[in-house]
Write an enzyme that holds these catalytic residues in place. Structure first.
Site, short mmCIF file in Angstrom:
data_model
loop_
_atom_site.label_atom_id
_atom_site.label_comp_id
_atom_site.label_asym_id
_atom_site.label_seq_id
_atom_site.Cartn_x
_atom_site.Cartn_y
_atom_site.Cartn_z
N SER A 1 29.82 37.71 37.12
CA SER A 1 29.23 36.61 37.90
C SER A 1 27.99 36.06 37.21
CB SER A 1 28.86 37.09 39.29
OG SER A 1 30.01 37.57 39.95
C1 LIG Z 1 33.46 38.10 40.31
S1 LIG Z 1 34.25 39.58 39.86
C2 LIG Z 1 32.99 40.79 40.15
C3 LIG Z 1 31.79 40.63 39.30
C4 LIG Z 1 30.91 41.86 39.23
N1 LIG Z 1 30.36 42.25 40.51
C5 LIG Z 1 29.80 41.73 38.21
O1 LIG Z 1 29.08 42.72 38.04
O2 LIG Z 1 29.63 40.67 37.60
C6 LIG Z 1 35.32 39.87 41.25
C7 LIG Z 1 36.12 41.14 41.17
O3 LIG Z 1 36.68 41.39 42.45
C8 LIG Z 1 37.83 42.17 42.23
N2 LIG Z 1 38.64 42.17 43.46
C9 LIG Z 1 39.40 41.19 43.98
N3 LIG Z 1 39.98 41.59 45.12
C10 LIG Z 1 39.55 42.87 45.35
C11 LIG Z 1 39.81 43.80 46.37
N4 LIG Z 1 40.62 43.55 47.40
N5 LIG Z 1 39.22 45.02 46.29
C12 LIG Z 1 38.39 45.33 45.24
N6 LIG Z 1 38.14 44.46 44.25
C13 LIG Z 1 38.69 43.24 44.29
C14 LIG Z 1 38.49 41.49 41.04
O4 LIG Z 1 39.40 42.36 40.38
C15 LIG Z 1 37.28 41.10 40.20
O5 LIG Z 1 37.07 42.03 39.17
#
Ligand SMILES: C[S@@+](CC[C@H](N)C(=O)[O-])C[C@H]1O[C@@H](n2cnc3c(N)ncnc32)[C@H](O)[C@@H]1O
Length: 404
Positions: free
Chosen positions: A79
């Protein structure tokens, strides 16, 4: 022998981190010394391998980790730093807290680890094994061995980590999993990017008698949630490259009638009211009339002047049978800034434009400020309030947006 390249890179990275902190403070994303110290400490570039240092430390850059299929929405990104800082400030994380992050990458979890310190505990969960493995590797490389990385679906929560002081979502969630409420400490907070009516707001929720009540919120955009919480938004195409997003709406749209209306000459009507804080104004408009949805258009249709540039990112559209109106703006020559107004199409363009302009004036008169809305989440099985534009039914509960 010293590796000169590595030493130079480390020094440059430290300088870029210091510059990032200065920039985020200037933008207002960083407000506390604690978040400033975390951003100044965690080596973001270790979580974005292959990305040039300047790009890794650019405040608005969100390096893609897993692109979407066929040009669709990305599945995982690191992000943008400005959004992470804003949400961490809003979360008010203190030393010693127990925090769970849903959606991993490693970097944000490391920032949280800095904020909770040695006496705190951080768990980060991702549904995607590749992301979990990357996060584990990068966290170890950066020295955050104590952050717990778990593969799982956010829908289930992490029962073994409860009770949690903070639950932080970092994907675009369409609803709040019941497990998050069950695993939250009594005085805990949930910080979640919540999708409703085609838009997303990060919202800080605290408990109240009927469920959760917002303490703060802001505009954001996140990759969509996967797994059991997946939700596909309902859209209706009214012409090539022109789409109405009807997520959470009961509206019946006559696409053919709207297409005809779109090709009729438009009228424009001006409110005399200020155009400002479009994200706040959009939230008010979308939750103040049940016939309001979001209108999106491709750049090509904007370039052809079929629709105004305001449609590029999605603009509230008021639909009335065979007619519709949407927001636009023009420079305010007298007072500076911009004046809000509408473009309207169709046989009832005059009526629908008048209704819309009235809402623009009402917002400018009463709610022209940050944080004017109050957002409540009422989990099932409690009965939701009587249906209205601000009452949004979700799978596990109801979102209620009011303007006190
Ligand atoms: C924007 S990224 C996270 C960025 C991260 N927090 C960082 O340090 O930059 C969003 C993440 O959410 C995960 N995701 C989507 N649906 C999810 C779910 N139901 N449970 C856990 N993770 C999920 C995706 O695989 C993705 O890696």
């Amino acid at each position: 022998m010293t590796d000169v390249t590595t030493d130079n890179d480390a020094e440059e990275a430290a300088n870029l981190r210091a510059a990032l902190v200065r920039e985020l403070r200037e933008q207002g994303a960083i407000q506390s010394d604690a978040v400033a110290a975390a951003v100044a400490t965690v080596p973001r570039h270790l979580f974005t391998p292959g990305v040039p240092l300047e790009t890794a430390y650019a405040p608005d850059n969100a390096p893609v980790v897993k692109p979407g299929d066929n040009g669709g929405r990305h599945r995982s990104v690191v992000s943008a730093a400005h959004l992470q800082a804003t949400m961490l400030e809003a979360a008010e994380i203190k030393p010693g807290m127990h925090v769970c992050e849903y959606g991993s990458g490693g970097y944000n979890a490391a920032l949280i680890a800095e904020l909770v310190g040695d006496s705190g505990r951080v768990t980060t969960v991702d549904i995607d094994l590749d992301i979990v493995e990357r996060a584990r590797t990068f966290l170890d490389e950066a020295g955050y061995h104590h952050v717990n990385v778990v593969q799982g679906d956010a829908e289930r929560g992490v029962p073994e980590a409860a009770p949690l002081d903070r639950v932080i979502g970092t994907a675009g969630f369409w609803d709040i999993p019941p497990a998050w409420l069950e695993q939250l400490a009594d005085d805990g907070r949930i910080v979640v990017p919540l999708r409703f009516k085609g838009t997303t707001r990060w919202i800080v929720f605290a408990r109240d008698a009927s469920g959760l009540i917002s303490r703060n919120y802001g505009l954001c955009s996140f990759v969509p949630v996967q797994g059991a919480g997946t939700h596909t938004e309902r859209t209706v195409t009214i012409d090539d490259g022109v789409v109405v997003c009807l997520d959470d709406e009961d509206l019946n749209v006559d696409a053919e009638a709207l297409r005809r209306a779109l090709h009729l000459p438009r009228i424009e009507r001006w409110s005399g009211a200020v155009f400002d804080m479009p994200d706040e104004q959009t939230l008010f408009l979308l939750t103040s009339d049940s016939n309001m949805a979001l209108l999106h258009a491709d750049q090509a249709r904007i370039d052809q002047e079929l629709v105004a540039p305001s449609t590029a990112r999605g603009v509230p559209v008021l639909i009335s049978g065979d007619s519709f109106a949407y927001r636009t703006r023009r420079p305010d020559e007298q007072n500076g800034g911009f004046e809000s107004g509408v473009y309207a199409h169709g046989p009832s363009a005059e009526d629908v434009a008048a209704r819309y302009v009235e809402l623009l004036r009402q917002w400018a008169d009463k709610y022209h400020r940050r944080g004017a809305a109050s957002i409540q989440y009422i989990p099932k099985p409690a009965a939701p309030p009587t249906s209205s534009a601000g009452v949004i039914t979700k799978r596990h509960g109801t979102v209620v947006i009011t303007y006190p």
